[in-house]
Design an enzyme around this catalytic site. Structure first.
Site, PDB file in Angstrom:
ATOM      1  N   CYS A   1       0.780  -1.255   0.000  1.00 33.21           N
ATOM      2  CA  CYS A   1       0.000   0.000   0.000  1.00 33.21           C
ATOM      3  C   CYS A   1       0.804   1.295   0.000  1.00 33.21           C
ATOM      4  O   CYS A   1       0.708   2.082  -0.928  1.00 33.21           O
ATOM      5  CB  CYS A   1      -0.905   0.037   1.228  1.00 33.21           C
ATOM      6  SG  CYS A   1      -2.018  -1.351   1.350  1.00 33.21           S
TER       7      CYS A   1
ATOM      8  N   HIS B   1      -2.770   6.555   4.230  1.00 37.21           N
ATOM      9  CA  HIS B   1      -1.641   5.647   4.467  1.00 37.21           C
ATOM     10  C   HIS B   1      -0.290   6.211   4.014  1.00 37.21           C
ATOM     11  O   HIS B   1       0.580   5.469   3.540  1.00 37.21           O
ATOM     12  CB  HIS B   1      -1.879   4.269   3.812  1.00 37.21           C
ATOM     13  CG  HIS B   1      -1.194   3.167   4.566  1.00 37.21           C
ATOM     14  ND1 HIS B   1      -1.214   1.852   4.174  1.00 37.21           N
ATOM     15  CD2 HIS B   1      -0.438   3.212   5.695  1.00 37.21           C
ATOM     16  CE1 HIS B   1      -0.509   1.127   5.019  1.00 37.21           C
ATOM     17  NE2 HIS B   1      -0.036   1.935   5.960  1.00 37.21           N
TER      18      HIS B   1
END
Ligand code: NAG
Ligand code: NAG
Ligand code: NAG
Ligand code: NAG
Ligand code: NAG
Length: 519
Positions: free
Chosen positions: A91, A147
Site C-alpha cells: 500500500c 496511508h
C-alpha cells in the site's frame, strides 16, 4: 456448468493476451497535434482517480468472468485497458509513488508500509500531484485511504495539496466500525479535514466514500476543473460486505471468496454512482477516469492474481502487475476499446496528470508522461522500471559478484522485456482462484536461490527462469540495480512511538506531534 467452460476459454484468451507479440505502435507522426503548450487536451479535464485496495489481477470482471463488476468492465472495455501496467507490491509504496511521481528509493520509503505508530511520512521536500494540480487551477479532493503518514498535521492530506479530505489515515480498519488496532493500541480512524469524523459507525466504507464523492461532485463549482482522488478500502480485509452483494454469487462455494467478490461488486456499484453523478452534473464529457489497483491481491484474504506468480507483498508479477484502465469521452475514438501493452507504472500518473492539466512535468520525477501512449497508441517512453531495492529486507543466499549489486539484497528491475529478481522476493507460488477448482503450483527451487531472470513479455507467469542461460543479461541488470542503488535515499523505518496511542487523542488515530508552523 456454463461459467466453468467460459472461464477456461477466457483464461486461454487471457494468457494469449498477456503473451501477445510486440505491437507496432502507431507512430506519433501519424497523428500530428497542434503543439500548443503540452500534449494534453485543449481544456483542462476533470480527473477522477479511483484506487482500489488489494484488488488482484484476477479480481476484476474483464480478467475473470466469475467476478461481477459490470460497470467497471464497461468503462474498461470501452476505454483503454492497461495490460502492461505496474504498481508496487504493497500500500504505502504505491500511494507514495502515485502522489510524488518518485520511486520509493527516492523518498526513503523503500521498506514496508508506514505502521500506525511510526513517526514516518511521505517527505514534504517534493510536491504531491494534488499540490501541482491545485496550482494549475484545480479543485482537489481526496476521499478514502491515505496511508502516507500522519504523525504531524503537516503530513495530513489537507496539508498535502487537497482542499478537502474525508477518509482514514492508517492502512486498514473495520469497514463498519472504523476502528483499527495496531499491536496493543486501538482507536477510531476517520477524518473530515483535520478533525475526527464522528457518528459514522455502521456506515459501510464503500457506500460512505461513494456518498462523499457524489456529494463533492454535486457541490462542485463546474467553472473549475476537478481532481478527485477516491481511494476505496475495498477490497482490503477485513472481509465484510452487506448481504445484498452476495446474492449474485451462488456458484462461488468458498465463503470468503464469495464475500470478497461481493466487495468487488459493491466497489463496482460505487464507481457507477460516481460516474452517474458526473453525468447528471454535466461534467462527464470533460472527465478522465483513471482506475488502478494499489497492489496484487492478498491470497490469505481471498484476493487472486492467477495466472500470475506470487501475490501482494512480493516482487513476483502477482504482487505488482495491476488491473487498470483509463476511460474518457475525450479519448479519440480510434483508441476507445483498445488495450495497450506498453510498459506503464504508477509513478507515470504524476507527469501524465500534469500534461492533462496543461502544465509541464516537474523535473526530477521517476515517472514518464504516458498521455500519448494512452490517447494515441504511441510507444511508451518508459523502457526501464525499478520495482524496488529494499535494504532492510532479510538478505538471502550468497553474493553472486563482488563488484556490482549484492544479490543477497531484495530487489527487482525491468529493462525492456527482461525482469531480474534478487534476494528473497516473497512466496513465488502460483495460487489458483478458489472458484476455478484448479490446484496451486509450488515452485521446485533450491533453498538459497536468489537470482531469477524472466522474459516477462513471452513468459508473464514467470515459469521459465533464464538466469543460467543469460548471465550476460543478469550482469547488465545487476549493473542497472547498482546504478539505482547509488541514487537511493537512506531508508526511514522508525520504531513505534507510544505517543501514537489513540487513547491519548480522544480515542482517534491522529497526529501526535505538533508542528509550530501549521497549528
Ligand atoms: C449507489 O446508489 C444507489 C442509489 O442511490 C444506492 O442505493 C447505493 O447504495 C449506492 N451504492 C454505493 C456502493 O454507494
Ligand atoms: C451514514 O449513515 C446514515 C444512516 O444510515 C446516513 O443517513 C448517512 O447519509 C450516512 N453518511 C454517509 C456519509 O454515508
Ligand atoms: C572478487 O571476486 C574475484 C573472483 O570472482 C576474486 O578474485 C577477488 O579477490 C574478489 N575481490 C574481493 C575484494 O573480494
Ligand atoms: C547500496 O548502496 C549502499 C550505499 O552506498 C551500500 O552500502 C549498499 O551495499 C548497496 N547495496 C547493494 C545491494 O549493493
Ligand atoms: C508458499 O505458498 C504456497 C501456496 O500457498 C504454500 O503451499 C507454500 O507452503 C508456501 N511456501 C512457503 C515457503 O511459505
Amino acid at each position: 456448468m456454463a461459467p466453468v467452460r467460459l472461464l477456461v476459454l477466457f483464461t486461454v484468451a487471457l494468457t494469449s493476451a498477456l503473451v501477445d507479440t510486440h505491437q507496432t505502435s502507431t507512430s506519433d507522426a501519424n497523428h500530428p497535434t497542434a503543439q500548443t503548450q503540452t500534449n494534453g487536451p485543449a481544456r483542462q479535464p476533470n480527473i477522477v482517480f479511483v484506487l482500489a485496495d488489494d484488488l488482484g489481477y484476477n479480481d476484476v470482471g474483464w480478467h475473470n468472468p466469475w467476478i461481477q463488476t459490470p460497470h467497471l468492465d464497461k468503462l474498461a472495455v470501452t476505454g483503454v485497458r492497461l495490460e502492461n501496467y505496474y504498481v508496487q507490491p504493497i500500500c504505502t509504496p504505491t500511494r507514495s509513488q502515485l502522489l510524488s511521481g518518485r520511486y520509493q528509493i527516492h523518498t526513503g520509503l523503500q521498506h514496508g508500509i508506514i505502521w500506525w505508530a511510526q513517526a514516518n511520512a511521505l517527505p514534504r521536500q517534493t510536491p504531491t500531484i494534488a499540490d501541482v494540480l491545485r496550482t494549475s487551477g484545480y479543485r482537489t479532493h481526496m476521499v478514502g485511504k491515505w496511508h502516507l503518514g500522519f504523525y504531524k498535521p503537516e503530513y495530513m492530506p489537507i496539508n498535502r495539496g487537497f482542499d478537502s479530505y474525508f477518509g482514514f489515515l492508517t492502512g486498514s480498519e473495520d469497514h463498519l466500525t472504523h476502528i483499527t488496532c495496531y499491536k496493543k493500541w486501538c482507536g477510531y480512524d476517520l477524518r473530515d479535514g483535520l478533525d475526527p469524523a464522528t457518528n459514522m459507525e455502521g456506515n459501510y466504507s464503500t457506500t460512505m466514500y461513494t456518498q462523499k464523492a457524489v456529494d463533492l461532485i454535486n457541490n462542485h463549482d463546474a467553472s473549475k476543473p476537478l481532481f478527485l482522488y477516491l481511494a476505496y478500502q475495498a477490497t482490503h480485509e477485513p472481509l465484510q460486505v452487506p448481504d445484498s452483494y452476495l446474492q449474485q454469487y451462488p456458484d462461488i462455494e468458498d465463503s470468503n471468496r464469495r464475500v470478497f467478490a461481493g466487495m468487488a461488486t459493491c466497489l463496482d456499484e460505487g464507481v457507477r454512482n460516481v460516474t452517474t453523478a458526473l453525468q447528471n452534473k454535466g461534467m462527464w464529457d470533460n472527465t478522465v477516469v483513471i482506475f488502478s489497483a494499489d497492489n496484487g491481491g492478498q491470497v490469505y484474504f481471498s484476493g487472486n492474481n492467477w495466472p500470475l506468480r506470487g501475490w501482494k507483498g512480493s516482487l513476483w508479477e502477482g504482487g505488482m502487475r495491476a488491473s487498470g484502465f483509463v476511460h474518457s469521452p475525450l479519448l479519440p475514438t480510434h483508441v476507445q476499446g483498445t488495450k495497450t501493452r506498453e510498459l506503464m507504472h504508477v509513478t507515470d500518473w504524476f507527469p501524465t496528470m500534469q500534461t492533462l492539466a496543461g502544465s509541464h512535468p516537474l523535473a526530477g520525477l521517476d515517472g514518464f508522461d504516458q498521455w500519448n501512449t494512452i490517447s494515441k497508441g504511441a510507444q511508451s517512453p518508459r523502457k526501464e522500471l525499478l520495482h524496488n531495492i529494499d535494504p532492510l529486507a532479510e538478505p538471502k543466499g550468497q553474493q553472486l559478484y563482488n563488484d556490482t549489486f549484492d544479490t543477497r539484497v531484495q530487489a527487482a528491475i525491468r529493462v525492456g522485456d527482461y525482469k531480474l529478481l534478487t534476494g528473497d522476493p516473497g512466496n513465488g507460488s502460483w495460487v489458483a482462484a478458489p472458484e476455478s477448482g484448479w490446484p496451486d503450483r509450488v515452485p521446485n527451487e533450491a533453498g538459497g536461490k536468489n537470482v531469477w531472470l524472466f522474459n516477462v513479455r513471452t513468459d508473464p507467469s514467470e515459469w521459465h527462469d533464464l538466469s543460467d542461460q543469460r548471465p550476460d543479461i543478469v550482469r547488465q541488470l545487476l549493473d542497472r540495480l547498482n546504478y539505482y542503488n547509488s541514487t537511493a535515499e537512506p531508508c526511514r523505518y522508525p520504531s513505534d512511538d507510544p505517543r501514537a496511542d489513540p487513547q491519548l487523542h480522544g480515542g482517534f488515530w491522529g497526529p501526535w506531534e505538533t508542528d509550530a508552523t501549521l497549528v
